[in-house]
Design a protein around this motif. Structure first.
Motif, mmCIF file in Angstrom:
data_model
loop_
_atom_site.group_PDB
_atom_site.id
_atom_site.type_symbol
_atom_site.label_atom_id
_atom_site.label_comp_id
_atom_site.label_asym_id
_atom_site.label_seq_id
_atom_site.Cartn_x
_atom_site.Cartn_y
_atom_site.Cartn_z
ATOM 1 N N THR A 1 0.844 -1.190 0.000
ATOM 2 C CA THR A 1 0.000 0.000 0.000
ATOM 3 C C THR A 1 0.879 1.239 0.000
ATOM 4 O O THR A 1 2.036 1.198 0.419
ATOM 5 C CB THR A 1 -0.924 0.056 1.231
ATOM 6 O OG1 THR A 1 -0.150 0.379 2.405
ATOM 7 C CG2 THR A 1 -1.646 -1.257 1.445
ATOM 8 N N ALA B 1 -3.157 0.466 -3.530
ATOM 9 C CA ALA B 1 -2.661 -0.889 -3.248
ATOM 10 C C ALA B 1 -2.447 -1.619 -4.554
ATOM 11 O O ALA B 1 -3.224 -1.463 -5.503
ATOM 12 C CB ALA B 1 -3.634 -1.659 -2.382
ATOM 13 N N GLU C 1 -4.695 4.536 6.636
ATOM 14 C CA GLU C 1 -4.097 3.542 5.747
ATOM 15 C C GLU C 1 -4.892 2.246 5.728
ATOM 16 O O GLU C 1 -4.852 1.494 4.747
ATOM 17 C CB GLU C 1 -2.646 3.273 6.178
ATOM 18 C CG GLU C 1 -1.846 2.390 5.244
ATOM 19 C CD GLU C 1 -1.765 0.940 5.694
ATOM 20 O OE1 GLU C 1 -1.273 0.106 4.918
ATOM 21 O OE2 GLU C 1 -2.203 0.653 6.824
ATOM 22 N N VAL D 1 -7.381 1.206 2.579
ATOM 23 C CA VAL D 1 -7.001 0.426 1.408
ATOM 24 C C VAL D 1 -6.681 -1.018 1.791
ATOM 25 O O VAL D 1 -6.799 -1.931 0.964
ATOM 26 C CB VAL D 1 -5.829 1.112 0.672
ATOM 27 C CG1 VAL D 1 -4.514 0.919 1.396
ATOM 28 C CG2 VAL D 1 -5.746 0.656 -0.775
ATOM 29 N N ARG D 2 -6.352 -1.265 3.045
ATOM 30 C CA ARG D 2 -6.169 -2.649 3.487
ATOM 31 C C ARG D 2 -7.510 -3.382 3.539
ATOM 32 O O ARG D 2 -7.585 -4.593 3.274
ATOM 33 C CB ARG D 2 -5.483 -2.698 4.856
ATOM 34 C CG ARG D 2 -4.043 -2.182 4.806
ATOM 35 C CD ARG D 2 -3.403 -2.182 6.171
ATOM 36 N NE ARG D 2 -3.146 -3.533 6.638
ATOM 37 C CZ ARG D 2 -2.740 -3.827 7.866
ATOM 38 N NH1 ARG D 2 -2.555 -2.855 8.755
ATOM 39 N NH2 ARG D 2 -2.515 -5.066 8.223
#
Length: 393
Positions: free
Chosen positions: A5, A16, A138, A141-142
């Motif tokens: 990412t 990502a 963050e 996007v995980r």
């Protein structure tokens, strides 16, 4: 299979790139966006969730809704970027402009954050360079990456769900979820403000979150992830770095603000004799090998047993407080109250969604490590053969 990412909290976008997905896996942006919306929900979220409406763009690796076998790129645009273009600009500063003149610089590290140590590590005197990446933003996007993994798992007959079991010392009655399937749990929590199965405990959790917010404080909690349909024998006992429970623990601990992990009965095992910890084994024609209980959470010797995988993580209270704690200005070394960034009073419900998706990724990765996985039809055939083999072993 792996992914990377990139992106900052107030930068233009989060990105990502996933490598190693089988070809012919069905993926659409709509599938991913449903989970991104869940991550933004839950009682206790701050104003950032009112600014951002997270949606994903799939920019490579997919054609007409099917993966190609090439890397898949996912992009989530930060809507708030338009207000941060000067502060977080990519290009060098205009000639004659002193870096110290850039607004919103931070020299006062917040206790409990990565600010101070991150500044030391990378030599940043403006701690915004640390917090922009260490931010839980963050995890957006995980979750997108995990949503792709969940789609892969669903096509293999594996389902996963997360729910909240504790917030601010208020514990849910876990007996209310013990006999429920993953789908039944999902149907309940999707309508609950804190993603909790126990409706009575949920009301008390909401009250605790509101009280914390009124006091300028924050509270943490515990989340649980359950995986059903997992084949036996995924992972390994041979080497430490191939153990599935170790990989899952790492994944959960990698979530921002998580400070503890347990599998199955977890730390309660320290207070029980072996006869009340280990799961007895039976075999029948319909199911093959089963455990009469699931105290070990579906994992033995670093491998899946075929029982539901149950893993929990504890999230500490968010350290950004509206009644800030004592800190020290790194430029003057004078004591100050720590800087305040926009934050949540409780992000445990959202963190449960993140936990669900990081676990999904590790489960999917472990399966692809074991089975032939260039194409989805071949993967499905391989895993079905394995299920038949372990049933009759």
């Amino acid at each position: 299979m792996r992914y990377l990412t990139a992106g900052e909290s107030h930068g233009p976008q989060l990105t990502a790139i996933i490598e190693g997905l089988p070809a012919q896996l069905t993926i659409t942006a709509e599938m991913i966006n449903k989970d991104l919306k869940r991550r933004q929900g839950g009682h206790g979220r701050g104003r950032r969730m009112q600014i951002e409406t997270d949606t994903v763009d799939i920019t490579s690796g997919v054609r007409h809704g099917k993966t190609l076998g090439s890397p898949v790129a996912l992009v989530v645009t930060n809507d708030d970027w338009k207000h941060w273009t000067h502060v977080m600009g990519i290009e060098p500063l205009e000639e004659g402009l002193n870096p110290e003149d850039v607004k919103r610089q931070i020299t006062r590290p917040r206790p409990g954050h990565a600010d101070l140590v991150g500044g030391m590590k990378y030599g940043h005197t403006d701690l915004r360079n640390v917090l922009e990446r260490s931010s839980a933003r963050e995890t957006t996007v995980r979750v997108a990456v995990g949503a792709v993994a969940k789609q892969l798992l669903s096509e293999l007959g594996i389902s996963i769900v997360s729910h909240v079991t504790e917030i601010g010392g208020i514990k849910a009655d876990t007996s209310k979820s013990a006999d429920l399937t993953v789908e039944q749990i999902r149907e309940i929590i999707i309508e609950d403000p804190v993603y909790c199965v126990d409706q009575e405990a949920s009301k008390l959790m909401v009250q605790a979150i509101d009280e914390a917010k009124e006091n300028g404080d924050s509270i943490g909690g515990v989340v649980e992830v359950i995986v059903e349909g997992m084949p036996a024998g995924i992972g390994s006992y041979v080497h430490y770095d191939r153990k599935l429970d170790a990989k899952l623990a790492m994944a959960v601990m990698s979530i921002n603000a998580f400070k503890g992990v347990e599998v199955g009965m977890g730390f309660e095992m320290a207070r029980k004799p072996g006869s009340q910890v280990h799961d007895e084994i039976e075999w029948n024609q319909e199911q093959g090998y089963i455990r009469t209980t699931n105290r070990l959470g579906g994992l033995e010797g670093g491998m899946s047993t075929g029982m539901p995988i149950v893993i929990r993580g504890v999230m500490k209270p968010i350290p950004t407080l509206y009644k800030p704690l004592q800190s020290v200005d790194i430029s003057t070394k004078e004591p100050f109250k720590a800087s305040i960034e926009r934050s949540d009073s409780c992000a445990v419900p959202a963190a449960s969604v993140v936990a669900e998706h990081v676990v999904a990724w590790e489960i999917a990765k472990a399966i692809l490590d074991k089975f032939h996985s260039d194409q989805m039809p071949q993967l499905l055939e391989s895993i079905n053969q394995h299920r038949a083999y372990t049933k009759e072993f």
